[in-house]
Motif scaffolding. Structure first.
Motif, mmCIF file in Angstrom:
data_model
loop_
_atom_site.group_PDB
_atom_site.id
_atom_site.type_symbol
_atom_site.label_atom_id
_atom_site.label_comp_id
_atom_site.label_asym_id
_atom_site.label_seq_id
_atom_site.Cartn_x
_atom_site.Cartn_y
_atom_site.Cartn_z
ATOM 1 N N GLY A 192 78.274 -14.465 15.931
ATOM 2 C CA GLY A 192 78.528 -12.960 16.310
ATOM 3 C C GLY A 192 77.347 -12.111 16.340
ATOM 4 N N ALA A 193 76.576 -12.627 15.310
ATOM 5 C CA ALA A 193 75.317 -11.708 14.953
ATOM 6 C C ALA A 193 74.338 -11.991 16.211
ATOM 7 C CB ALA A 193 74.307 -12.084 13.840
ATOM 8 N N LEU A 194 74.387 -13.151 16.976
ATOM 9 C CA LEU A 194 73.558 -13.728 18.047
ATOM 10 C C LEU A 194 74.010 -12.659 19.418
ATOM 11 C CD1 LEU A 194 73.014 -17.316 17.591
ATOM 12 C CD2 LEU A 194 71.070 -15.572 17.768
ATOM 13 N N ALA A 195 75.226 -12.884 19.293
ATOM 14 C CA ALA A 195 76.091 -12.050 20.484
ATOM 15 C C ALA A 195 75.708 -10.494 20.570
ATOM 16 C CB ALA A 195 77.626 -12.270 20.609
ATOM 17 N N SER A 196 75.728 -10.177 19.318
ATOM 18 C CA SER A 196 75.384 -8.528 19.229
ATOM 19 C C SER A 196 74.123 -8.540 19.575
ATOM 20 C CB SER A 196 75.589 -8.133 17.554
ATOM 21 O OG SER A 196 75.392 -6.853 17.647
ATOM 22 N N MET A 197 73.181 -9.255 19.182
ATOM 23 C CA MET A 197 71.669 -8.933 19.507
ATOM 24 C C MET A 197 71.383 -9.102 20.694
ATOM 25 S SD MET A 197 68.951 -11.177 20.241
ATOM 26 C CE MET A 197 68.881 -12.674 19.287
ATOM 27 N N GLY A 198 72.163 -10.169 21.636
ATOM 28 C CA GLY A 198 72.006 -10.138 22.875
ATOM 29 C C GLY A 198 72.260 -9.005 23.749
ATOM 30 N N LEU A 199 73.478 -8.425 23.287
ATOM 31 C CA LEU A 199 73.822 -7.057 24.002
ATOM 32 C C LEU A 199 73.165 -6.040 23.940
ATOM 33 C CD1 LEU A 199 77.600 -7.349 22.889
ATOM 34 C CD2 LEU A 199 76.941 -7.600 25.206
ATOM 35 N N LYS A 200 72.482 -5.961 22.595
ATOM 36 C CA LYS A 200 71.319 -4.831 22.344
ATOM 37 C C LYS A 200 70.178 -5.186 23.088
ATOM 38 C CE LYS A 200 73.872 -2.969 18.967
ATOM 39 N NZ LYS A 200 74.568 -1.559 19.236
ATOM 40 N N VAL A 201 69.489 -6.252 23.319
ATOM 41 C CA VAL A 201 68.464 -6.540 24.017
ATOM 42 C C VAL A 201 68.749 -5.877 25.541
ATOM 43 C CG1 VAL A 201 66.866 -8.306 25.102
ATOM 44 C CG2 VAL A 201 67.640 -8.378 22.773
ATOM 45 N N ARG A 202 69.904 -6.105 25.732
ATOM 46 C CA ARG A 202 70.175 -5.807 27.493
ATOM 47 C C ARG A 202 70.097 -4.115 27.639
ATOM 48 N NH1 ARG A 202 75.475 -6.307 30.984
ATOM 49 N NH2 ARG A 202 74.663 -6.249 32.982
ATOM 50 N N ASP A 203 70.288 -3.555 26.460
ATOM 51 C CA ASP A 203 70.512 -2.098 26.539
ATOM 52 C C ASP A 203 69.455 -1.269 25.766
ATOM 53 O OD1 ASP A 203 71.622 0.148 27.505
ATOM 54 O OD2 ASP A 203 72.927 0.568 25.866
ATOM 55 N N LEU A 204 68.118 -1.812 26.092
ATOM 56 C CA LEU A 204 67.138 -1.112 25.082
ATOM 57 C C LEU A 204 66.746 0.236 25.491
ATOM 58 C CD1 LEU A 204 64.517 -3.960 25.405
ATOM 59 C CD2 LEU A 204 65.780 -3.414 23.430
ATOM 60 N N ALA A 205 66.801 1.015 24.231
ATOM 61 C CA ALA A 205 66.361 2.310 24.650
ATOM 62 C C ALA A 205 64.576 2.778 24.569
ATOM 63 C CB ALA A 205 66.884 3.365 23.362
ATOM 64 N N GLY A 206 63.973 1.645 24.048
ATOM 65 C CA GLY A 206 62.781 1.810 24.328
ATOM 66 C C GLY A 206 62.118 0.526 23.834
ATOM 67 N N THR A 207 60.833 0.111 24.168
ATOM 68 C CA THR A 207 59.904 -0.701 23.617
ATOM 69 C C THR A 207 58.406 -0.371 23.411
ATOM 70 O OG1 THR A 207 58.825 -1.318 26.015
ATOM 71 C CG2 THR A 207 61.083 -2.461 25.485
ATOM 72 N N ALA A 208 57.848 -0.978 22.614
ATOM 73 C CA ALA A 208 56.578 -0.634 22.138
ATOM 74 C C ALA A 208 55.618 -1.960 21.752
ATOM 75 C CB ALA A 208 56.575 0.368 21.159
ATOM 76 N N THR A 209 54.483 -1.548 21.773
ATOM 77 C CA THR A 209 53.660 -2.450 20.971
ATOM 78 C C THR A 209 52.852 -1.965 19.897
ATOM 79 O OG1 THR A 209 53.101 -3.592 23.050
ATOM 80 C CG2 THR A 209 51.398 -4.000 21.398
ATOM 81 N N VAL A 210 52.730 -2.666 18.675
ATOM 82 C CA VAL A 210 52.018 -2.035 17.683
ATOM 83 C C VAL A 210 50.673 -1.460 17.931
ATOM 84 C CG1 VAL A 210 51.082 -2.544 15.296
ATOM 85 C CG2 VAL A 210 53.280 -3.664 15.877
ATOM 86 N N PRO A 211 50.510 -0.182 17.807
ATOM 87 C CA PRO A 211 49.327 0.491 18.354
ATOM 88 C C PRO A 211 47.929 -0.168 17.675
ATOM 89 C CG PRO A 211 50.728 2.050 17.535
ATOM 90 C CD PRO A 211 51.373 0.825 17.076
ATOM 91 N N VAL A 212 47.048 -0.433 18.444
ATOM 92 C CA VAL A 212 45.913 -1.063 18.352
ATOM 93 C C VAL A 212 44.569 0.138 18.178
ATOM 94 C CG1 VAL A 212 44.122 -2.698 19.095
ATOM 95 C CG2 VAL A 212 46.502 -3.093 19.468
ATOM 96 N N ALA A 213 43.798 -0.246 17.123
ATOM 97 C CA ALA A 213 42.698 0.803 16.842
ATOM 98 C C ALA A 213 41.576 -0.127 17.409
ATOM 99 C CB ALA A 213 42.516 1.029 15.410
#
Length: 328
Positions: free
Chosen positions: A269-290
């Motif tokens: 159930g948790a995996l299915a929920s995670m899969g649905l969330k990945v499909r509908d991302l509000a945004g992505t990012a990479t940890v900012p690098v100095a």
């Protein structure tokens, strides 16, 4: 007789809604039974590993849900022919090729990539590249390292290997990837792609996602392609061509479960929920690098921009919108 026929016809018309209702209820029962059976079968098939340590040594929980998604570079299950085909070499070590945090709650979902060369404290081992934590102490040390570096308390852990990723992509008939202008060629990963949108099988998808040596952005460019691949897999797998026909869905579910390793607290159930969330991302990012300095004994590493990284992880912990730097 005519009147009888009319009465029969009227009665038949009156019974028609009942017949439709009975038919729909029968189909619903079959679907519920099919779904329950599939759920039970899938849940029993999950492979687990102890991924989290004692609560006393972990950060306090935040709002929302946080996953650690890991791609390991294990070659243990690969034949010499597969290692050659996948361009992964014969290194016997075991590091993490991909490290991502998926967050969702009232805000998000957000997918945040952690560069594998991030130079952070590894509990009990001094400072080192974050991807080496796995080889030093397995999933437990990796999650502990990520939690201490980010201040986030992780709720779930999911890991996939090289071959597992290839099998998952092939099980859904490949993915559609749009290669940026200039194309992508990388001798070490095997990537050889012209610019433009194209279909990729599992081997090609892995080659595309792992390329970094010919990319001026190096590992930072690779994490963007990894997120692109995750998005493409989710979009295809949750689309009607795979998710609806059982002869497509069941092989995909079976292959995915065989490819994944999760913590004992993570179920289907948790995996299915995670899969649905990945499909509908509000945004992505990479940890900012100095900076990306050379450190004796460690090689080229990635140093985080501490202020920006703190703002990013605080937003995730508080379940608020992430800062706009390097977001999708």
């Amino acid at each position: 007789m005519a009147a009888t026929r009319r009465r029969t016809g009227a009665s038949g018309r009156r019974r028609w809604p009942r017949r439709v209702l009975v038919t729909l209820l029968f189909v619903l029962v079959l679907l519920v039974g099919y779904g329950a059976g599939l759920y039970f079968w899938a849940d029993q098939r999950l492979r687990t590993t102890e991924a989290f340590g004692d609560d006393s040594d972990r950060p306090t929980g935040g709002k929302g849900t946080d996953w650690l998604l890991v791609g390991s570079d294990s070659r243990a299950d690969l034949t010499p022919e597969q290692r050659k085909q996948l361009h992964v070499g014969n290194d016997g070590g075991l590091n993490t090729d991909t490290i991502m945090i998926l967050h969702y709650g009232d805000s998000g979902p957000y997918l945040v990539s952690i560069p594998r060369d991030s130079y952070v404290p590894i509990p009990g081992h001094g400072r080192g590249k974050i991807n080496s934590a796995y080889s030093m102490g397995g999933a437990k040390l990796l999650t502990r390292t990520v939690e201490q570096a980010t201040g986030l308390r992780l709720d779930h852990y999911a890991e996939i290997s090289f071959l597992g990723l290839v099998d998952v992509v092939d099980s859904i008939g490949g993915v559609r990837i749009c290669v940026p202008d200039g194309g992508l060629r990388d001798e070490k990963s095997g990537a050889d792609f012209d610019a433009g949108c194209q279909d990729m099988d599992g081997v090609q998808a892995l080659q595309y996602a792992r390329a970094r040596y010919s990319d001026p952005q190096g590992d930072l460019g690779r994490v963007k392609r990894q997120r692109q691949l995750v998005d493409a897999i989710a979009d295809k797998a949750l689309g009607p061509s795979v998710a609806l026909p059982p002869w497509k869905l069941i092989p995909f579910v079976r292959t995915t479960l065989d490819a994944l390793t999760v913590d004992p607290g993570t179920g289907v159930g948790a995996l299915a929920s995670m899969g649905l969330k990945v499909r509908d991302l509000a945004g992505t990012a990479t940890v900012p690098v100095a900076s990306e300095p050379y450190v004796p004994g460690a090689g080229d590493v990635v140093e985080w921009d501490r202020d920006k990284a703190r703002r990013l992880f605080t937003a995730l912990k508080d379940d608020t919108a992430i800062p706009t730097f390097d977001s999708k």
